[in-house]
Write a protein that holds these residues in place. Structure first.
Motif, PDB file in Angstrom:
ATOM      1  N   ASP B 141       5.383 -12.462  -0.570  1.00 28.74           N
ATOM      2  CA  ASP B 141       6.179 -13.125  -1.612  1.00 28.74           C
ATOM      3  C   ASP B 141       6.755 -12.124  -2.611  1.00 28.74           C
ATOM      4  OD1 ASP B 141       5.621 -15.519  -0.444  1.00 28.74           O
ATOM      5  OD2 ASP B 141       4.089 -16.132  -1.894  1.00 28.74           O
ATOM      6  N   TYR B 142       6.247 -10.915  -2.591  1.00 25.10           N
ATOM      7  CA  TYR B 142       6.762  -9.870  -3.476  1.00 25.10           C
ATOM      8  C   TYR B 142       7.627  -8.864  -2.704  1.00 25.10           C
ATOM      9  CZ  TYR B 142       3.399 -12.068  -6.471  1.00 25.10           C
ATOM     10  OH  TYR B 142       2.709 -13.021  -7.183  1.00 25.10           O
ATOM     11  N   GLY B 143       7.928  -9.216  -1.465  1.00 25.31           N
ATOM     12  CA  GLY B 143       8.852  -8.395  -0.688  1.00 25.31           C
ATOM     13  C   GLY B 143       8.280  -7.086  -0.175  1.00 25.31           C
ATOM     14  N   VAL B 144       6.942  -6.991  -0.153  1.00 22.73           N
ATOM     15  CA  VAL B 144       6.344  -5.726   0.297  1.00 22.73           C
ATOM     16  C   VAL B 144       5.309  -5.968   1.393  1.00 22.73           C
ATOM     17  CG1 VAL B 144       6.673  -4.607  -1.944  1.00 22.73           C
ATOM     18  CG2 VAL B 144       4.478  -5.722  -1.442  1.00 22.73           C
ATOM     19  N   ILE B 145       5.079  -4.927   2.177  1.00 18.96           N
ATOM     20  CA  ILE B 145       3.949  -4.862   3.094  1.00 18.96           C
ATOM     21  C   ILE B 145       3.111  -3.682   2.612  1.00 18.96           C
ATOM     22  CG2 ILE B 145       5.235  -3.436   4.777  1.00 18.96           C
ATOM     23  CD1 ILE B 145       3.598  -4.872   6.993  1.00 18.96           C
ATOM     24  N   ALA B 146       1.782  -3.826   2.653  1.00 17.81           N
ATOM     25  CA  ALA B 146       0.931  -2.825   2.009  1.00 17.81           C
ATOM     26  C   ALA B 146      -0.267  -2.470   2.884  1.00 17.81           C
ATOM     27  CB  ALA B 146       0.450  -3.348   0.664  1.00 17.81           C
ATOM     28  N   TYR B 147      -0.691  -1.217   2.778  1.00 16.13           N
ATOM     29  CA  TYR B 147      -1.884  -0.749   3.487  1.00 16.13           C
ATOM     30  C   TYR B 147      -2.796   0.006   2.514  1.00 16.13           C
ATOM     31  CZ  TYR B 147       0.598  -2.028   7.698  1.00 16.13           C
ATOM     32  OH  TYR B 147       1.256  -2.746   8.650  1.00 16.13           O
ATOM     33  N   PRO B 148      -4.114  -0.198   2.643  1.00 16.71           N
ATOM     34  CA  PRO B 148      -5.059   0.530   1.786  1.00 16.71           C
ATOM     35  C   PRO B 148      -4.829   2.033   1.906  1.00 16.71           C
ATOM     36  CG  PRO B 148      -6.198  -1.208   2.975  1.00 16.71           C
ATOM     37  CD  PRO B 148      -4.804  -1.116   3.562  1.00 16.71           C
ATOM     38  N   ALA B 149      -4.894   2.725   0.772  1.00 16.07           N
ATOM     39  CA  ALA B 149      -4.601   4.164   0.770  1.00 16.07           C
ATOM     40  C   ALA B 149      -5.287   4.845  -0.406  1.00 16.07           C
ATOM     41  CB  ALA B 149      -3.090   4.392   0.726  1.00 16.07           C
ATOM     42  N   GLY B 150      -6.613   4.816  -0.359  1.00 14.83           N
ATOM     43  CA  GLY B 150      -7.361   5.545  -1.366  1.00 14.83           C
ATOM     44  C   GLY B 150      -8.356   4.694  -2.119  1.00 14.83           C
ATOM     45  N   ASN B 151      -9.392   5.356  -2.615  1.00 13.01           N
ATOM     46  CA  ASN B 151     -10.440   4.677  -3.360  1.00 13.01           C
ATOM     47  C   ASN B 151     -11.174   5.708  -4.208  1.00 13.01           C
ATOM     48  OD1 ASN B 151     -12.621   2.867  -4.105  1.00 13.01           O
ATOM     49  ND2 ASN B 151     -12.110   1.691  -2.274  1.00 13.01           N
ATOM     50  N   THR B 152     -11.619   5.285  -5.384  1.00 10.81           N
ATOM     51  CA  THR B 152     -12.397   6.213  -6.229  1.00 10.81           C
ATOM     52  C   THR B 152     -13.884   6.133  -5.948  1.00 10.81           C
ATOM     53  OG1 THR B 152     -12.705   4.535  -7.951  1.00 10.81           O
ATOM     54  CG2 THR B 152     -10.776   5.990  -8.164  1.00 10.81           C
ATOM     55  N   GLY B 153     -14.331   5.100  -5.207  1.00 15.13           N
ATOM     56  CA  GLY B 153     -15.758   4.780  -5.184  1.00 15.13           C
ATOM     57  C   GLY B 153     -16.101   3.984  -6.438  1.00 15.13           C
ATOM     58  N   ALA B 154     -17.366   3.601  -6.567  1.00 13.67           N
ATOM     59  CA  ALA B 154     -17.793   2.840  -7.749  1.00 13.67           C
ATOM     60  C   ALA B 154     -17.556   3.678  -8.994  1.00 13.67           C
ATOM     61  CB  ALA B 154     -19.274   2.472  -7.639  1.00 13.67           C
ATOM     62  N   GLN B 155     -16.941   3.051  -9.991  1.00 13.35           N
ATOM     63  CA  GLN B 155     -16.673   3.792 -11.216  1.00 13.35           C
ATOM     64  C   GLN B 155     -17.872   3.707 -12.163  1.00 13.35           C
ATOM     65  OE1 GLN B 155     -12.737   3.118 -12.783  1.00 13.35           O
ATOM     66  NE2 GLN B 155     -11.784   3.609 -10.820  1.00 13.35           N
ATOM     67  N   MET B 156     -17.815   4.530 -13.195  1.00 13.46           N
ATOM     68  CA  MET B 156     -18.908   4.554 -14.162  1.00 13.46           C
ATOM     69  C   MET B 156     -18.672   3.500 -15.246  1.00 13.46           C
ATOM     70  SD  MET B 156     -21.414   6.753 -13.440  1.00 13.46           S
ATOM     71  CE  MET B 156     -22.160   7.391 -14.948  1.00 13.46           C
ATOM     72  N   GLY B 157     -19.726   3.180 -15.967  1.00 13.91           N
ATOM     73  CA  GLY B 157     -19.677   2.135 -16.983  1.00 13.91           C
ATOM     74  C   GLY B 157     -19.153   2.589 -18.336  1.00 13.91           C
TER      75      GLY B 157
END
Lengths: 361, 361
Positions: B141-157
């Motif tokens: 609906d936003y005119g895009v196709i997307a693929y996962p590309a990166g992660n920080t891992g769990a962030q700190m509090g």
């Protein structure tokens, strides 16, 4: 199954000289290679990693670089994969480097060491702490270049007919556990056995063994151990992760156009990501089913964890004293492991612990 | 920085019709595209993910598919990336879908939800539990196709001037925490603020805020918060992982030769694997340095975790009651999360806990 004498390289390119020149690389030649897997089709997720890898390479090269995957035993036995690649019988294999610790204990760093790195720690070591280069400098003596290509995640501690609570409970315990885990088991008084997958259930059923480990909930469920031994232990300290590699004959590697080499590198990274995602999806559902079947989950006691850790450490120190290649990697790896342990102790671990208590199925 | 009006597509191919025919695909056209990143170069690991992605695409296409990466602000503001791709100002972006929860709360599933999935759980959901298809049906609906590309891992509090032990300690607490985490903070009585990275340190220094979160040890160290607020909390329950996507304008996507689409898919998977490996390598060393600098590490109390979890759950239930798209994903996602929680409670978590106590730096 010893057909290797009659099966020769499937490389269509003539000669073995490096094809680095852009003009040739741009010609995008049609190439057929063979990959021998160390895994049976019954271990569909690990074996499937080889198929996934080959499919990605094909898609990345518009179908021109074809890799045909053979299950363990089809071309050569599971544990002959490295030899087969080194000798050029096949161009590549999908295997676990720790199958070859008999050649050199150093091979363990590529897959798993008892009380070694977890999946993300192993990836951090490989991709961003020099692990791939370190291992390839070592693998070079075996005529191969290798890239990580798959992981099971932390494995389970296996199935026990009777609960084990103390180190004394391991004295004389007959357990199916091959490799380095088996060597540590022997150090703590157990009697390790190296049965292939298909032989484990009958051995457990007739009482020839008291316990067995295999992989994790999904693969273990299929072999049916829960029908005989209801006590399912964790963690599988001998395999905090289990990383696989695609290994390629170096001379054959050097004949590949650069673009095809890049396709192999990409496909390996993709396989490395995808396999553990598949295991995490499958294991979660298998665990629900195993619990419903009455499986009793137990965490290894502190005494067992401490005693096994001590035995594993003694094994490493003994190896380092006599194996310079192992020692050269071990010292830095130990520091890396401790630093990662302290990092994972924080946010990731605290999230997992909270969810464990809070989010019930 | 609003140059989008004068900057048009860099696509060299003429027309926008699909080029699925093999004859054309095999022609391997030279293409130049532009990618706008939602991240500044100072967040080098996340921004670098966009560069890594573009480099992999180039290598996989023998240098023919060139993607030029622009940092946030160079072509358009960080949070305009999705609009820029939807409108065709650029062909693609590297962004976090949760930046767009103002458009639809459902966007949160793509990156992080408070008390949502961890990195491996998110990967399992995306790659092997239908997540990618589910999100792309939504993104369409936003005119895009997307693929996962990166992660920080769990962030700190995050960093707190004074320790927080009870829910009462959050009443009126001024904390820099944007997005959904900020919404939960507001529900528990805190006063969330959405300061950009460069404004946080001075605000903390002059007492305009009492606390701030950012990413994790490596990125946090660079902004110097530890010099002012020594209390470093974990886990960052509002971001148990933080996944990024490459989003591509669908019409532009359909003009790509199939082989180039595959290169994009591979490069996204590679980036998704590589970024968290890089963070895990960097965070481990930053943590050693922060400890040496006298940082006090604190685990959020059970009361705070329970209270925040309750507030987050109420937020989701309220959203589900009024947002059918969110509800349609949320129900299955909740079950998936609980099942994964029970799986990760076992082997992975037990290993992390043992290592935490045993392997000291």
């Amino acid at each position: 199954m010893k057909r290797r004498d009659v099966l020769k390289s499937g490389l269509v390119l003539a000669g073995t000289t490096a094809l680095a020149a852009p003009a040739i690389a741009q010609s995008a030649p049609t190439i057929r290679w063979r990959l021998t897997s160390s895994f049976p089709k019954s271990l569909e997720t690990i074996y499937g990693g080889g198929e996934f890898f080959a499919d990605r390479v094909s898609k990345l090269t518009d179908g021109k670089f074809n890799i045909r995957v053979f299950a363990a035993g089809d071309l050569m036995p599971a544990f002959s994969a490295l030899d087969g690649v080194q000798q050029g019988t096949v161009e590549m294999c999908h295997t676990a480097s720790y199958y070859y610790v008999g050649k050199d204990f150093t091979m363990g760093f590529g897959t798993a060491l008892p009380f070694g790195l977890t999946t993300r720690q192993q990836n951090a070591w490989m991709y961003h702490a020099g692990g791939i280069d370190t291992m390839n400098a070592f693998f070079k003596d075996y005529g191969v270049i290798a890239y990580p290509a798959g992981n099971t995640g932390a494995q389970m501690g296996g199935w026990f007919r009777n609960p084990v609570n103390t180190m004394a409970d391991f004295k004389g315990l007959k357990m199916r556990i091959p490799g380095l885990g088996g060597q540590v088991m022997a150090r703590i008084g157990a009697v390790p056995q190296a049965l292939p997958g298909g032989d484990i259930y009958p051995a457990l059923e007739r009482g020839a063994i008291d316990a067995t480990e295999w992989v994790g909930p999904y693969d273990d469920e299929k072999l049916g151990f829960y029908k005989i031994a209801k006590n399912y232990y964790y963690p599988g300290w001998w395999e905090p992760c289990s990383m696989y590699h695609v290994m390629i004959n170096i001379q054959k590697w050097e004949t590949l156009p650069k673009q095809y080499q890049e396709a192999v590198i990409s496909a390996c990274r993709e396989t490395n990501l995808d396999m553990v995602a598949e295991y995490d999806a499958k294991n979660r559902l298998a665990l629900v089913r195993l619990k419903a079947a009455g499986v009793q989950l137990h965490k290894f006691s502190d005494e067992i964890m401490e005693g096994s850790y001590k035995a594993a450490t003694e094994m490493y120190e003994a190896e380092a004293a006599k194996n310079a290649k192992f020692k050269a990697i071990y010292e830095g790896w130990k520091t890396f492991r401790a630093e990662e342990a302290q990092w994972f102790a924080l946010s990731e671990s605290a999230i997992d612990q909270f969810y464990s208590a809070k989010l019930k199925t």
